[in-house]
Design an enzyme around this catalytic site. Structure first.
Site: not given
Ligand code: IPM
Ligand code: MG
Length: 365
Positions: A144, A194, A250, A254
């Site tokens: 990032y 990884k 990330d 999710d």
């Molecule tokens: C999260 C989101 C963010 C990330 C995006 C919106 C920049 O997906 O908070 O998980 O990738 O960290």
């Molecule tokens: Mg995210």
């Protein structure tokens, strides 16, 4: 009476609606536990782009600097999707806030309540009885923020570079957060990397393994990220704390949120480096987004925002009793059958955002 300053950044979409309920809940626990909250509400995200010309206006950042913690709603929506990527609300507000305040430790609980397993897309026998996994994601390093990062034309072709960078010290500090979290839970930590391909992964594994010696009560295991993606969906109940670097965290957080069922139930905390006797400076936000399809209708689930406020009490203010009271009130209203649309099934009580807030206030007594 203890006093806390909270920067309130409701943002876009359902943000303002669910934030209203979280602030009511904080006022109520405040009365019960003799806590006073000074809320400073500021614009962020698309709302700020429209009114101030940028997603993170200076006075919003200033209010955050002056606060003891940031309570964040959500940002973004179709209206701003055609802006250049680095001006969009998500990238231009969230990432700078994380970097500015050094919010390196992202806690994302993925809790599936036993009563809500129907909301999970995963086979019922896999999630029966619910589960409780905590994702600990490193939030200020890796791909990032690593430099160099660019797009350029070279010999008639386009070349893009993102750089994955970690320092050992960055891995150590997030590992400590994860081990301490595991100590307070079921004492199992799964570290994700990884290491079969990346230099980053090799250092990650070596460093986490070394830190484990300081936490003899915690059982450490390692998974490659691709295998972890499979094991998490195959048997989420086998996991306690999952530790991952920024991009892997990330993605896996999710995945876990989806397996848990409703995004509308999941809070998160992003904690900074500085530790005070009460906790760390942090930013607290629901895991879900702005839900433009239901925004403005007053039907969104406010629980993720309310639980985010509880995490703020626990991690930034050291008010564990008040935080536990909110957690318990949420569990009670779920047990009593109150459901917003996202978690509704036949035979339960369908409520809107305000009514869910009312039910939680009622359960707080
Ligand atoms: C999260 C989101 C963010 C990330 C995006 C919106 C920049 O997906 O908070 O998980 O990738 O960290
Ligand atoms: Mg995210």
């Amino acid at each position: 009476m203890k006093s806390f300053k909270v920067a309130v950044l409701a943002g876009d979409g359902i943000g303002p609606e669910v934030m209203t309920e979280a602030l009511r809940v904080l006022e109520t626990v405040g009365k019960k536990f003799a806590l006073n909250f000074a809320f400073t509400e500021k614009r962020v995200g698309g709302a700020a782009i429209d009114a101030d010309g940028k997603a993170l206006p200076d006075d919003t950042l200033q209010a955050c600097r002056e606060a003891d913690a940031i309570l964040f709603g959500s940002v973004g929506g179709p209206k701003w999707e055609s802006l250049p990527p680095n001006e969009q609300p998500e990238r231009a507000a969230l990432l700078p806030l994380r970097k500015h305040f050094g919010l390196f430790a992202n806690l994302r609980p993925a809790v599936c309540f036993a009563e809500l397993t129907h909301a999970s897309p995963v086979r019922t026998d896999i999630v029966a009885g619910g589960f409780d996994v905590l994702c600990v994601r490193e939030l200020t390093g890796g791909l990032y923020f690593g430099q160099p990062k660019f797009t350029r034309e070279e010999n008639g072709d386009t070349v893009v570079v993102d750089t994955m960078v970690y320092k050992k010290s960055e891995i150590e500090r997030i590992a400590h957060v994860a081990f301490r979290a595991a100590q307070g839970r079921r004492k199992k930590l799964t570290s994700i990397d990884k290491a079969n391909v990346l230099e980053n992964g090799v250092l990650w594994r070596k460093t986490v393994t070394a830190i484990a010696k300081q936490y003899p009560g915690v059982e450490l295991s390692h998974l490659y990220v691709d295998n972890a993606a499979m094991q998490l969906i195959k048997n989420p109940k086998a996991f306690d704390v999952v530790l991952a670097e920024n991009l892997f965290g990330d993605i896996l957080s999710d995945e876990m949120a989806m397996i848990a069922g409703s995004l509308g139930m999941l809070p998160s905390a992003s904690l900074g480096v500085k530790e005070t006797p009460l906790g760390r400076f942090g930013m607290y936000e629901p895991s879900g987004g702005t839900a433009p399809d239901i925004a403005g209708k007053g039907i969104a689930n406010p629980i993720a925002q309310i639980l985010s406020a509880a995490m703020m009490l626990r991690h930034s203010f050291g008010e564990n009793d008040a935080a536990s009271a909110i957690d318990a009130a949420v569990r009670n209203v779920i047990a009593a059958g109150y459901r917003t649309g996202d978690i509704f099934t036949e035979g339960t009580k369908r409520v809107n955002t305000r009514e869910m807030g009312d039910a939680i206030l009622g359960a707080l007594g």
